[in-house]
Every structure is written in C-alpha cells, then in structure tokens.
Write an enzyme that holds these catalytic residues in place. Structure first.
Site, mmCIF file in Angstrom:
data_model
loop_
_atom_site.group_PDB
_atom_site.id
_atom_site.type_symbol
_atom_site.label_atom_id
_atom_site.label_comp_id
_atom_site.label_asym_id
_atom_site.label_seq_id
_atom_site.Cartn_x
_atom_site.Cartn_y
_atom_site.Cartn_z
ATOM 1 N N LYS A 13 0.988 -4.540 -9.375
ATOM 2 C CA LYS A 13 1.090 -3.871 -10.682
ATOM 3 C C LYS A 13 2.563 -3.669 -10.995
ATOM 4 C CE LYS A 13 0.176 0.290 -13.361
ATOM 5 N NZ LYS A 13 -0.378 1.663 -13.396
ATOM 6 N N GLU A 46 5.244 11.669 9.175
ATOM 7 C CA GLU A 46 4.620 11.145 10.383
ATOM 8 C C GLU A 46 5.617 11.027 11.530
ATOM 9 O OE1 GLU A 46 1.291 7.803 11.225
ATOM 10 O OE2 GLU A 46 3.039 7.126 10.082
ATOM 11 N N GLY A 53 -8.278 5.791 -6.897
ATOM 12 C CA GLY A 53 -7.831 4.821 -7.877
ATOM 13 C C GLY A 53 -6.699 5.360 -8.724
ATOM 14 N N GLN A 109 -1.442 4.205 2.625
ATOM 15 C CA GLN A 109 -2.339 3.458 3.497
ATOM 16 C C GLN A 109 -3.355 2.691 2.675
ATOM 17 O OE1 GLN A 109 -1.955 2.970 6.544
ATOM 18 N NE2 GLN A 109 -1.839 4.772 7.844
ATOM 19 N N GLY A 111 4.340 -2.438 9.006
ATOM 20 C CA GLY A 111 5.789 -2.265 8.899
ATOM 21 C C GLY A 111 6.264 -1.652 7.600
ATOM 22 N N LYS A 112 5.410 -0.836 6.963
ATOM 23 C CA LYS A 112 5.827 -0.270 5.681
ATOM 24 C C LYS A 112 6.935 0.775 5.849
ATOM 25 C CE LYS A 112 1.768 2.802 5.514
ATOM 26 N NZ LYS A 112 1.122 2.254 6.734
ATOM 27 N N ARG A 139 4.380 -2.192 -14.396
ATOM 28 C CA ARG A 139 4.167 -1.716 -15.762
ATOM 29 C C ARG A 139 5.087 -2.408 -16.772
ATOM 30 N NH1 ARG A 139 1.489 2.865 -16.960
ATOM 31 N NH2 ARG A 139 1.883 3.830 -14.914
#
Length: 446
Positions: free
Chosen positions: A412, A236, A379, A357, A211-212, A414
């Site tokens: 994360k 998409e 990464g 993804q 559901g992003k 910052r």
C-alpha cells in the site's frame, strides 16, 4: 495581605451578541463551524441555547428564535436557558454578523484561559501531594495542555496560500536530492517511496525471524548518519541488544558473536572504535516494556521538543499495551493503537515507522509472500497507514537456497506506486543494504 481569587475570564455580553448573530442569520454559523461550541460559553443559559442551535444544525433544520425556543422546551431546558423572552431579546443586541469570526475566537481564548486555570489548580493539588511523582505530573499536565490547545484549534482552516510554500519547498528538495522525505538510505526503496514523508504512518510487517527489527535498525542508522535525530521504541529487545545490533552493522563484526560476548582481542578493539562513532549519532532508545499509546505519545512529544527528533521507530505495534477497556476485543484494541500512532505522526509532523507481526496463516500457503490480508489482529492497520510494506526472504524457508537477497514489498502506498524491490541481507551482521544489481532492475510492479 489578603489575596482574592480572580474570577474566570468571561464576557457574557459578548456571548449574547454571538448568539444573537447566529439567530439573526443562521447561515453565518458555517463560518465558525467547529470553533463555536457550547462548552465555550461561560453563562449556563448561553451554553444551553448554543446546544439547541447545534442540535438544529445537525438535523439540517432552520435556526431562529422560534425553533431554538421549541427545541429548548422539548428538552426541558427552556427555564435553565433564561426563558423564551431571554432568547427573543438576543437578536436585539446585534445588527450584523460581519464580525462573527472575531467574536468566536475571543470566546475561544477566554475558554482556553478558564480551562488552563482548572488544569493549573489540579496541578497544584498533585504537586503538593506526598506521593506525587513529579515526572508523571509533568507528563500528565503537559499532555492535557497540549490536547486543550489542539482541540480548540480543530475546525480552523488554513488558506491554501499558507500551504503552497511548504509544498513548493518539498518539490525543490525532490529536485535536488531525488527524495521528498527522509531517506531510508536504501536507494531502491527511496526511488519508489521518495523517503519517509512527514506525518506518514508506515508499517513494516513480517513473520517472526524474518529480520524486521534488523531492517528498522539499518534504516534508523542510515537516517542518524545524515544528522537527523531519531527515536527507537523497543518493546521486545533491550537497549543493550539494540546497541550490539548497531555496532555489528557499523563494524562488520558478527552479530551473534557480539551478542554472546565472544570477541577476540582484535574484534574488541574494533568494537570499541566503532562505539565512539555510535556515541556521536543522534539516536534515542526507549526499551520500556508495557507502554501504552498514551506513554508513547507523551514521550514522542518530549523527544520532538527537546531533541528535535525527525523520525520514530516502534518495534512492534502488537506489543503496545492497550488502554484498560474490559469490553474491547484485541482487534478493537489494536485499532485504537493504530489510530493513536497515526495521530502521533500527524501532530508531530514526523514519520512513524512501526513494525508489525503477520498472521501465521500465510505459513499454510505455497507462496509465502505476504499480502495485506495477512496483517495480524486488525484491518485498521491497513486503513490507517500511508505505507504498508512487507519483508520476504526466500532463505528463511529454504536454508539451502543460497539466496541472501530479500524482497521489500510495498503493498500500500497512499501517494505512489506499489510493487517490490530487491535488497540485500547480510546474515552475519543482520544488515539490509541495496542489492548489487543496477537500480532500474530492482523495482517490480505488483
């Protein structure tokens, strides 16, 4: 009437004065670091000498008439640089380095004008060609001019006093609203992030079906309802599908029924009522597939200039087409795309919220909550991002769990805390909202 082409803007005497100042006191070079570059010199002799100066600087070697002459001789450029006597005569033209910054900026302005002239000549040729697409020509040269200006502004530092008013304004805004950036409209998330900040690159990652896209649309609508223009790049889903999703959230109509056009008379009436509300929102959708980071950069700049867009959503990063480089692997391609997205955020001073993804390897774990190591392909997504967050729903893996809430995991951050908050997911409308429980119980540190 005879028209003559004007000579390119230049001042070779000033160029020699600048070089003389640097040779007189090489320490002055630090005051124009990043500004005084070889390509800004019109006279090829002066350009070659400046290249030798930069070479010595990069090697932390002394810079004077002798070392520059030796460097030019070793690189077999002494003759093209006018010879040893030409170099020696440079210091006789100047007595002080006090005005070096002013001189360097004057050379920069002339360099800019010369480069703009070259771009204009190129534009004229393309504009008069039979097959030239005017919009592609505009995008290309608008981009080239913008890059030219930004490239020549690099290295120009700003005194702290030029920035403190903006910082103070941010604090004042936080005191008034509790949020320093653009609010997501989900209080629990804003309580941790303080909204999406200017120039931030934000990744929201999840496995397919989690559901992003629905989350991004929910947040986009929340921002647009505050009057802030937003842009949504859907690589998409079609723009029609995006509109159905938004209409479902705003109206409460079942998203699946809308997508399949299965609406009774009352539902249709409700749908058309909500469309008027949707039409009034400052939302701009681009559903072109196969776009490159260059395409997105150009379009964002146009949206920023024309519609004052304040936030950009991209669904999703792995679908952005890479630049053609047969020697690059997929990880390198995604790294370049991620760096490009960060530059878009920084150059336009807006948050870029990009969906991503996750690797399917997490499906093999007992605990399927995502971690930073699950970011797919690169990464560098983690490295470039100011915020990396994940969506996790227990009901995705256990249909009988009866749990509709989701976890928004901030892995994360910052400029702040990491942890996760509980938020609510409504499957019928695919809508994300605040959880029903009090906010203080929503945040949990990782």
């Amino acid at each position: 009437m005879n028209l003559t082409t004007p000579s390119p803007p230049n001042d070779t005497d000033l160029e020699r004065v600048v070089l003389g100042a640097v040779l007189l006191d090489f320490r002055a070079l630090s005051r124009v670091d990043g500004i005084l570059l070889p390509k800004k010199f019109f006279d090829p002799r002066n350009e070659a000498i400046m290249e030798a100066v930069i070479s010595l600087k990069n090697q932390n070697l002394p810079i004077d008439i002798l070392t520059v002459t030796q460097t030019l001789r070793k690189s077999k450029q002494l003759t093209s640089a006018g010879g040893a006597q030409y170099v020696a005569d440079l210091t006789t033209r100047v007595a002080s380095t006090a005005n070096l910054e002013t001189w360097a900026h004057a050379l920069t302005e002339m360099h800019l004008k010369r480069e703009m002239g070259k771009i204009s000549m190129k534009l004229t040729g393309l504009a008069y060609s039979v097959d030239g697409d005017p919009f592609e020509i505009y995008n290309q040269f608008s981009s080239e001019l913008t890059e030219l200006i930004r490239e020549n502004l690099k290295g120009q530092s700003s005194h702290v006093s030029n920035t403190t008013p903006e910082a103070s304004e941010s604090i004042e805004g936080r005191e008034k609203t509790g949020i320093s950036g653009i609010p997501t409209g989900i209080r629990a998330i804003d309580g941790v992030l303080g909204g999406h900040q200017k120039s931030d690159l934000v990744y929201i990652a999840a496995r397919p079906g989690m559901g992003k896209t629905s989350f991004a649309i929910s947040v986009m609508l929340n921002i647009a309802k505050t009057g802030r223009p937003v842009a949504f790049f859907s690589l998409e889903m079609s723009r029609v599908q995006i509109v159905f999703r938004m209409a479902s959230i705003l109206s409460g109509l079942n998203a699946e029924m809308l997508a399949k056009h299965r609406l009774d008379k009352d539902s249709k009436f409700k749908y058309y009522q909500i469309i008027d509300q949707l039409n009034a929102l400052p939302i701009y959708i681009d559903d072109n597939a196969g776009v490159t980071i260059y395409d997105i950069k150009t379009k964002v700049r146009t949206l920023r200039e024309k519609y004052k867009v304040e936030a950009v959503f991209i669904d999703y990063v792995q679908l952005i087409s890479a630049a053609k480089n047969k020697n690059a692997n997929r990880e390198q391609e995604v790294s370049a795309i991620s760096r490009g997205l960060k530059l878009i955020a920084k150059e336009n001073e807006i948050p870029v919220i990009a969906l991503a993804q996750l690797s399917r390897s997490l499906e093999t774990r007992t605990d399927k909550r995502p971690m930073l190591s699950d970011l797919r392909d690169s990464g560098s997504l983690e490295q470039d991002a100011d915020v990396v967050s994940f969506l996790y729903r227990a009901d995705y893996y256990d249909k009988n769990s009866g749990i509709n809430n989701a976890e928004f995991i901030i892995a994360k951050h910052r400029n702040g805390r990491t942890g996760f908050v509980n938020i609510n997911f409504t499957p019928e409308t695919m809508h994300y909202t605040d959880a029903q429980q009090p906010q203080p119980q929503n945040y949990f540190e990782l």
